[in-house]
Design a protein around this motif. Structure first.
Motif, PDB file in Angstrom:
ATOM      1  N   VAL A  78      17.602  -6.717 -10.224  1.00 26.73           N
ATOM      2  CA  VAL A  78      16.733  -5.544 -10.094  1.00 26.73           C
ATOM      3  C   VAL A  78      15.673  -5.625 -11.174  1.00 26.73           C
ATOM      4  O   VAL A  78      15.966  -5.972 -12.313  1.00 26.73           O
ATOM      5  CB  VAL A  78      17.576  -4.256 -10.292  1.00 26.73           C
ATOM      6  CG1 VAL A  78      16.705  -3.022 -10.275  1.00 26.73           C
ATOM      7  CG2 VAL A  78      18.651  -4.172  -9.246  1.00 26.73           C
ATOM      8  N   LYS A  79      14.450  -5.302 -10.802  1.00 28.10           N
ATOM      9  CA  LYS A  79      13.347  -5.300 -11.763  1.00 28.10           C
ATOM     10  C   LYS A  79      13.294  -3.916 -12.400  1.00 28.10           C
ATOM     11  O   LYS A  79      13.278  -2.907 -11.702  1.00 28.10           O
ATOM     12  CB  LYS A  79      12.065  -5.595 -11.000  1.00 28.10           C
ATOM     13  CG  LYS A  79      10.921  -6.117 -11.794  1.00 28.10           C
ATOM     14  CD  LYS A  79      11.081  -7.507 -12.286  1.00 28.10           C
ATOM     15  CE  LYS A  79       9.890  -8.369 -11.957  1.00 28.10           C
ATOM     16  NZ  LYS A  79      10.251  -9.770 -12.078  1.00 28.10           N
ATOM     17  N   PHE A  80      13.258  -3.873 -13.735  1.00 29.81           N
ATOM     18  CA  PHE A  80      13.158  -2.613 -14.462  1.00 29.81           C
ATOM     19  C   PHE A  80      11.902  -2.694 -15.304  1.00 29.81           C
ATOM     20  O   PHE A  80      11.705  -3.656 -16.035  1.00 29.81           O
ATOM     21  CB  PHE A  80      14.405  -2.413 -15.355  1.00 29.81           C
ATOM     22  CG  PHE A  80      14.317  -1.245 -16.272  1.00 29.81           C
ATOM     23  CD1 PHE A  80      14.434   0.049 -15.783  1.00 29.81           C
ATOM     24  CD2 PHE A  80      14.123  -1.421 -17.640  1.00 29.81           C
ATOM     25  CE1 PHE A  80      14.366   1.135 -16.638  1.00 29.81           C
ATOM     26  CE2 PHE A  80      14.045  -0.340 -18.490  1.00 29.81           C
ATOM     27  CZ  PHE A  80      14.166   0.947 -17.982  1.00 29.81           C
ATOM     28  N   ILE A  81      11.036  -1.685 -15.195  1.00 33.97           N
ATOM     29  CA  ILE A  81       9.788  -1.677 -15.954  1.00 33.97           C
ATOM     30  C   ILE A  81       9.957  -0.726 -17.138  1.00 33.97           C
ATOM     31  O   ILE A  81      10.231   0.451 -16.957  1.00 33.97           O
ATOM     32  CB  ILE A  81       8.589  -1.219 -15.097  1.00 33.97           C
ATOM     33  CG1 ILE A  81       8.542  -1.962 -13.759  1.00 33.97           C
ATOM     34  CG2 ILE A  81       7.293  -1.383 -15.871  1.00 33.97           C
ATOM     35  CD1 ILE A  81       8.286  -3.434 -13.864  1.00 33.97           C
ATOM     36  N   ARG A  82       9.780  -1.258 -18.349  1.00 38.44           N
ATOM     37  CA  ARG A  82       9.893  -0.432 -19.549  1.00 38.44           C
ATOM     38  C   ARG A  82       8.668   0.459 -19.691  1.00 38.44           C
ATOM     39  O   ARG A  82       7.666   0.274 -19.010  1.00 38.44           O
ATOM     40  CB  ARG A  82       9.996  -1.326 -20.794  1.00 38.44           C
ATOM     41  CG  ARG A  82      11.310  -2.023 -20.899  1.00 38.44           C
ATOM     42  CD  ARG A  82      11.577  -2.580 -22.251  1.00 38.44           C
ATOM     43  NE  ARG A  82      10.413  -3.055 -22.981  1.00 38.44           N
ATOM     44  CZ  ARG A  82      10.459  -3.862 -24.021  1.00 38.44           C
ATOM     45  NH1 ARG A  82      11.626  -4.315 -24.434  1.00 38.44           N
ATOM     46  NH2 ARG A  82       9.371  -4.235 -24.650  1.00 38.44           N
ATOM     47  N   LYS A  83       8.750   1.422 -20.629  1.00 37.77           N
ATOM     48  CA  LYS A  83       7.625   2.338 -20.863  1.00 37.77           C
ATOM     49  C   LYS A  83       6.365   1.598 -21.275  1.00 37.77           C
ATOM     50  O   LYS A  83       5.265   2.007 -20.962  1.00 37.77           O
ATOM     51  CB  LYS A  83       7.985   3.355 -21.946  1.00 37.77           C
ATOM     52  CG  LYS A  83       8.916   4.432 -21.478  1.00 37.77           C
ATOM     53  CD  LYS A  83       9.193   5.413 -22.608  1.00 37.77           C
ATOM     54  CE  LYS A  83      10.155   6.494 -22.169  1.00 37.77           C
ATOM     55  NZ  LYS A  83      10.499   7.408 -23.264  1.00 37.77           N
ATOM     56  N   ASP A  84       6.544   0.508 -22.024  1.00 35.13           N
ATOM     57  CA  ASP A  84       5.371  -0.251 -22.470  1.00 35.13           C
ATOM     58  C   ASP A  84       4.822  -1.178 -21.384  1.00 35.13           C
ATOM     59  O   ASP A  84       3.867  -1.906 -21.606  1.00 35.13           O
ATOM     60  CB  ASP A  84       5.680  -1.043 -23.738  1.00 35.13           C
ATOM     61  CG  ASP A  84       6.759  -2.095 -23.532  1.00 35.13           C
ATOM     62  OD1 ASP A  84       7.313  -2.188 -22.410  1.00 35.13           O
ATOM     63  OD2 ASP A  84       7.056  -2.835 -24.498  1.00 35.13           O
ATOM     64  N   ARG A 139      16.751 -11.147 -19.129  1.00 34.24           N
ATOM     65  CA  ARG A 139      16.696 -10.527 -20.444  1.00 34.24           C
ATOM     66  C   ARG A 139      18.055 -10.440 -21.118  1.00 34.24           C
ATOM     67  O   ARG A 139      18.194 -10.815 -22.262  1.00 34.24           O
ATOM     68  CB  ARG A 139      16.105  -9.125 -20.311  1.00 34.24           C
ATOM     69  CG  ARG A 139      16.132  -8.392 -21.619  1.00 34.24           C
ATOM     70  CD  ARG A 139      15.155  -7.295 -21.659  1.00 34.24           C
ATOM     71  NE  ARG A 139      13.789  -7.724 -21.563  1.00 34.24           N
ATOM     72  CZ  ARG A 139      13.023  -8.068 -22.569  1.00 34.24           C
ATOM     73  NH1 ARG A 139      13.518  -8.112 -23.776  1.00 34.24           N
ATOM     74  NH2 ARG A 139      11.781  -8.394 -22.397  1.00 34.24           N
ATOM     75  N   VAL A 140      19.077  -9.958 -20.478  1.00 38.16           N
ATOM     76  CA  VAL A 140      20.353  -9.723 -21.139  1.00 38.16           C
ATOM     77  C   VAL A 140      21.213 -10.975 -21.161  1.00 38.16           C
ATOM     78  O   VAL A 140      21.709 -11.371 -22.201  1.00 38.16           O
ATOM     79  CB  VAL A 140      21.123  -8.570 -20.464  1.00 38.16           C
ATOM     80  CG1 VAL A 140      22.497  -8.398 -21.078  1.00 38.16           C
ATOM     81  CG2 VAL A 140      20.341  -7.290 -20.606  1.00 38.16           C
ATOM     82  N   ILE A 192      20.221  -8.799 -13.642  1.00 41.84           N
ATOM     83  CA  ILE A 192      20.871  -9.516 -12.549  1.00 41.84           C
ATOM     84  C   ILE A 192      21.965  -8.708 -11.850  1.00 41.84           C
ATOM     85  O   ILE A 192      22.137  -8.803 -10.655  1.00 41.84           O
ATOM     86  CB  ILE A 192      21.423 -10.875 -13.040  1.00 41.84           C
ATOM     87  CG1 ILE A 192      21.845 -11.762 -11.886  1.00 41.84           C
ATOM     88  CG2 ILE A 192      22.575 -10.706 -13.993  1.00 41.84           C
ATOM     89  CD1 ILE A 192      20.719 -12.391 -11.154  1.00 41.84           C
ATOM     90  N   ASN A 193      22.709  -7.890 -12.613  1.00 44.24           N
ATOM     91  CA  ASN A 193      23.796  -7.117 -11.990  1.00 44.24           C
ATOM     92  C   ASN A 193      24.000  -5.808 -12.744  1.00 44.24           C
ATOM     93  O   ASN A 193      23.325  -5.539 -13.740  1.00 44.24           O
ATOM     94  CB  ASN A 193      25.087  -7.942 -11.957  1.00 44.24           C
ATOM     95  CG  ASN A 193      25.490  -8.470 -13.308  1.00 44.24           C
ATOM     96  OD1 ASN A 193      25.060  -7.952 -14.338  1.00 44.24           O
ATOM     97  ND2 ASN A 193      26.302  -9.517 -13.322  1.00 44.24           N
TER      98      ASN A 193
END
Length: 155
Positions: free
Chosen positions: A49-55, A37-38, A62-63
Motif C-alpha cells: 500500500v502506498k502511504f503519502i506522508r504530510k511532507d 521503507r520498513v 508491503i503488509n
C-alpha cells in the motif's frame, strides 16, 4: 504468476544503514532498484500500500505488519528480523567476506639511552675480527684500571 520467487534479481544494492529511509539504488545498467521503507526488502510492483506522508514523501508498506510498525514509529534498525538490523549488526552474507589481512610489523632499530642510532649501525656492520679485537682492547683496559686501583690501595 509471480516471477523471481519474491527476491530481487539485482544484487549489491544497500539500504541506508540504520534508517527508515529505503531510497533508491542505481544499478550498473542505469535502472533503479526500489526498497520498502520498513522492511528494507525490494519493492515488487503490485504489492503493498502506498502511504503519502504530510511532507509529500510516498512510502510503500508491503503488509499490515509493516504498516502497523511504521505508524507506531518503530525503527527498522531495532527490529531484529529486518534487513536494516541485520546490516547494522553485521549479520549479512558471511561467505562474501574475505579473510582479514594482518599487517606485518616492521622492525626498526631504535636508539638506546647512551648509544645513538649511528653508533648502533656501526657496531652492527662491524666484522667479527674487528669486534673481537675491540673486546680484547676493552678487557685489557679494565685489567689496567684494576691494577692501578690495587696499586693505590697498597700505598
Amino acid at each position: 504468476a509471480r516471477q523471481g520467487g519474491g527476491q530481487s534479481a539485482k544484487v549489491g544494492c544497500a539500504v541506508s544503514r540504520g534508517t527508515k529511509v529505503a531510497g533508491r539504488c542505481r544499478q550498473e545498467d542505469g535502472s533503479e532498484d526500489r526498497h520498502l521503507r520498513v522492511l528494507g526488502v525490494p519493492d515488487l510492483p503490485g504489492h503493498g500500500v502506498k502511504f503519502i506522508r504530510k511532507d509529500g514523501q510516498p512510502i510503500t508498506l508491503i503488509n499490515s505488519k509493516a504498516k502497523s510498525l511504521y505508524h507506531q514509529r518503530k525503527k527498522p534498525a531495532k527490529l531484529t528480523w529486518t534487513v536494516g538490523w541485520r546490516r547494522l549488526n553485521k549479520k549479512d552474507n558471511k561467505d562474501t567476506s574475505s579473510r582479514t589481512r594482518r599487517r606485518r610489523i616492521q622492525k626498526r632499530p631504535k636508539a638506546i639511552v647512551g648509544v645513538t642510532l649511528d653508533q648502533l649501525q656501526k657496531k652492527k656492520n662491524e666484522k667479527p675480527a674487528e669486534r673481537s679485537a675491540a673486546r680484547e682492547a676493552a678487557k685489557r683496559e679494565v685489567k689496567e684500571r684494576q691494577k692501578k686501583k690495587a696499586a693505590k690501595g697498597r700505598k
